[in-house]
Each structure stands twice: as C-alpha cells, then as structure tokens.
Design a protein around this motif. Sequence first.
Motif, PDB file in Angstrom:
ATOM      1  N   LYS A   9       0.826  -1.215   0.000  1.00 26.15           N
ATOM      2  CA  LYS A   9       0.000   0.000   0.000  1.00 26.15           C
ATOM      3  C   LYS A   9       0.855   1.258   0.000  1.00 26.15           C
ATOM      4  O   LYS A   9       0.402   2.325  -0.409  1.00 26.15           O
ATOM      5  N   GLN A  10       2.123   1.127   0.429  1.00 25.36           N
ATOM      6  CA  GLN A  10       3.054   2.257   0.416  1.00 25.36           C
ATOM      7  C   GLN A  10       3.826   2.331  -0.901  1.00 25.36           C
ATOM      8  O   GLN A  10       4.661   3.202  -1.089  1.00 25.36           O
ATOM      9  N   GLY A  11       3.563   1.380  -1.800  1.00 29.18           N
ATOM     10  CA  GLY A  11       4.237   1.358  -3.088  1.00 29.18           C
ATOM     11  C   GLY A  11       5.539   0.582  -3.091  1.00 29.18           C
ATOM     12  O   GLY A  11       6.320   0.661  -4.040  1.00 29.18           O
ATOM     13  N   ILE A  12       5.796  -0.170  -2.017  1.00 29.15           N
ATOM     14  CA  ILE A  12       7.019  -0.963  -1.915  1.00 29.15           C
ATOM     15  C   ILE A  12       6.691  -2.397  -2.319  1.00 29.15           C
ATOM     16  O   ILE A  12       5.874  -3.055  -1.673  1.00 29.15           O
ATOM     17  N   PRO A  13       7.301  -2.886  -3.389  1.00 27.75           N
ATOM     18  CA  PRO A  13       6.986  -4.239  -3.870  1.00 27.75           C
ATOM     19  C   PRO A  13       7.366  -5.323  -2.865  1.00 27.75           C
ATOM     20  O   PRO A  13       8.391  -5.228  -2.189  1.00 27.75           O
ATOM     21  N   THR A  14       6.542  -6.332  -2.779  1.00 27.24           N
ATOM     22  CA  THR A  14       6.795  -7.488  -1.927  1.00 27.24           C
ATOM     23  C   THR A  14       6.429  -8.751  -2.687  1.00 27.24           C
ATOM     24  O   THR A  14       5.725  -8.704  -3.691  1.00 27.24           O
ATOM     25  N   VAL A  15       6.902  -9.866  -2.180  1.00 26.85           N
ATOM     26  CA  VAL A  15       6.468 -11.184  -2.622  1.00 26.85           C
ATOM     27  C   VAL A  15       6.347 -12.019  -1.355  1.00 26.85           C
ATOM     28  O   VAL A  15       7.276 -12.081  -0.556  1.00 26.85           O
ATOM     29  N   THR A  16       5.207 -12.650  -1.169  1.00 28.53           N
ATOM     30  CA  THR A  16       4.960 -13.462   0.010  1.00 28.53           C
ATOM     31  C   THR A  16       5.079 -14.931  -0.361  1.00 28.53           C
ATOM     32  O   THR A  16       4.532 -15.365  -1.369  1.00 28.53           O
ATOM     33  N   ILE A  17       5.804 -15.684   0.456  1.00 32.74           N
ATOM     34  CA  ILE A  17       5.959 -17.117   0.240  1.00 32.74           C
ATOM     35  C   ILE A  17       4.917 -17.843   1.082  1.00 32.74           C
ATOM     36  O   ILE A  17       4.774 -17.566   2.275  1.00 32.74           O
ATOM     37  N   ALA A  18       4.177 -18.751   0.436  1.00 33.65           N
ATOM     38  CA  ALA A  18       3.146 -19.519   1.143  1.00 33.65           C
ATOM     39  C   ALA A  18       3.213 -20.977   0.709  1.00 33.65           C
ATOM     40  O   ALA A  18       3.464 -21.272  -0.459  1.00 33.65           O
ATOM     41  N   GLU A  19       2.984 -21.868   1.662  1.00 30.34           N
ATOM     42  CA  GLU A  19       2.912 -23.286   1.323  1.00 30.34           C
ATOM     43  C   GLU A  19       1.609 -23.559   0.590  1.00 30.34           C
ATOM     44  O   GLU A  19       0.587 -22.910   0.852  1.00 30.34           O
ATOM     45  N   ASP A  20       1.646 -24.534  -0.305  1.00 30.77           N
ATOM     46  CA  ASP A  20       0.472 -24.841  -1.126  1.00 30.77           C
ATOM     47  C   ASP A  20      -0.771 -25.159  -0.296  1.00 30.77           C
ATOM     48  O   ASP A  20      -1.881 -24.835  -0.702  1.00 30.77           O
ATOM     49  N   ALA A  21      -0.589 -25.732   0.868  1.00 34.00           N
ATOM     50  CA  ALA A  21      -1.738 -26.075   1.708  1.00 34.00           C
ATOM     51  C   ALA A  21      -2.452 -24.830   2.250  1.00 34.00           C
ATOM     52  O   ALA A  21      -3.607 -24.918   2.667  1.00 34.00           O
ATOM     53  N   PHE A  22      -1.783 -23.687   2.235  1.00 31.13           N
ATOM     54  CA  PHE A  22      -2.336 -22.469   2.825  1.00 31.13           C
ATOM     55  C   PHE A  22      -2.596 -21.351   1.819  1.00 31.13           C
ATOM     56  O   PHE A  22      -2.985 -20.248   2.207  1.00 31.13           O
ATOM     57  N   ILE A  23      -2.378 -21.598   0.532  1.00 26.90           N
ATOM     58  CA  ILE A  23      -2.473 -20.511  -0.435  1.00 26.90           C
ATOM     59  C   ILE A  23      -3.890 -19.950  -0.554  1.00 26.90           C
ATOM     60  O   ILE A  23      -4.065 -18.743  -0.713  1.00 26.90           O
ATOM     61  N   THR A  24      -4.899 -20.790  -0.449  1.00 28.91           N
ATOM     62  CA  THR A  24      -6.278 -20.286  -0.525  1.00 28.91           C
ATOM     63  C   THR A  24      -6.547 -19.314   0.614  1.00 28.91           C
ATOM     64  O   THR A  24      -7.084 -18.221   0.404  1.00 28.91           O
ATOM     65  N   ALA A  25      -6.149 -19.694   1.819  1.00 31.27           N
ATOM     66  CA  ALA A  25      -6.330 -18.812   2.980  1.00 31.27           C
ATOM     67  C   ALA A  25      -5.492 -17.548   2.830  1.00 31.27           C
ATOM     68  O   ALA A  25      -5.945 -16.448   3.181  1.00 31.27           O
ATOM     69  N   ALA A  26      -4.292 -17.687   2.280  1.00 28.15           N
ATOM     70  CA  ALA A  26      -3.426 -16.521   2.098  1.00 28.15           C
ATOM     71  C   ALA A  26      -4.039 -15.532   1.104  1.00 28.15           C
ATOM     72  O   ALA A  26      -4.025 -14.317   1.336  1.00 28.15           O
ATOM     73  N   ARG A  27      -4.591 -16.035   0.012  1.00 26.83           N
ATOM     74  CA  ARG A  27      -5.217 -15.146  -0.974  1.00 26.83           C
ATOM     75  C   ARG A  27      -6.453 -14.452  -0.383  1.00 26.83           C
ATOM     76  O   ARG A  27      -6.685 -13.269  -0.637  1.00 26.83           O
ATOM     77  N   LYS A  28      -7.230 -15.182   0.390  1.00 26.02           N
ATOM     78  CA  LYS A  28      -8.394 -14.568   1.048  1.00 26.02           C
ATOM     79  C   LYS A  28      -7.938 -13.509   2.038  1.00 26.02           C
ATOM     80  O   LYS A  28      -8.540 -12.435   2.136  1.00 26.02           O
ATOM     81  N   GLY A  29      -6.873 -13.802   2.766  1.00 29.49           N
ATOM     82  CA  GLY A  29      -6.335 -12.822   3.707  1.00 29.49           C
ATOM     83  C   GLY A  29      -5.845 -11.568   3.011  1.00 29.49           C
ATOM     84  O   GLY A  29      -6.074 -10.452   3.471  1.00 29.49           O
ATOM     85  N   ALA A  30      -5.175 -11.742   1.881  1.00 26.74           N
ATOM     86  CA  ALA A  30      -4.691 -10.585   1.121  1.00 26.74           C
ATOM     87  C   ALA A  30      -5.854  -9.730   0.646  1.00 26.74           C
ATOM     88  O   ALA A  30      -5.809  -8.494   0.730  1.00 26.74           O
ATOM     89  N   THR A  31      -6.899 -10.382   0.182  1.00 24.30           N
ATOM     90  CA  THR A  31      -8.091  -9.647  -0.256  1.00 24.30           C
ATOM     91  C   THR A  31      -8.703  -8.896   0.911  1.00 24.30           C
ATOM     92  O   THR A  31      -9.057  -7.717   0.799  1.00 24.30           O
TER      93      THR A  31
END
Length: 79
Positions: A9-31
């Motif tokens: 949100k500050q314009g600083i690029p990031t990449v988040t690493i997530a295990e495949d078992a948690f990616i659905t929850a991670a995407r929902k959290g990001a949203t």
Amino acid sequence: MHDAAFLEKQGIPTVTIAEDAFITAARKGATFLGVPDLPFVVIAQSRSWETAEGTKKKVSDALEEVKQKLLSTARPAPA
C-alpha cells in the motif's frame, strides 16, 4: 502478510511465500487486507521425509521466483 499488505500500500513491492496447503487462505487474507493482487510464491508443503538437499532445492527455486517477481513486476504508484 500484514507487513506485505502495508508495504504494498506504500508502493514498496513485496512477494509473500506460502505453502500450497495455505495458499487459498493466504489469498483470502490478502483480499481482506485490501491487496487482492498481492504476489505469492507457492512452495510445496514441507514433509518430514524431505532430505536436506530437497529442502535446499525448494528454497533455491522459491528464492529465484521471488527475485524474478520483484524485478519484473511493474506496480502502479500508490494513490
């Protein structure tokens, strides 16, 4: 993920690493945090029988993908 959302949100690029078992929850959290396009690198869930070499390969591959995403992803400037 809160840190990644804040930085994005500050314009600083990031990449988040997530295990495949948690990616659905991670995407929902990001949203939920207001960054539905938060970039992720998905890695296979760790297994107790993984060898050290296998783990090193997985980490090396993930870091290469993180680097590529950070260097190649054009993001709009924050509003």
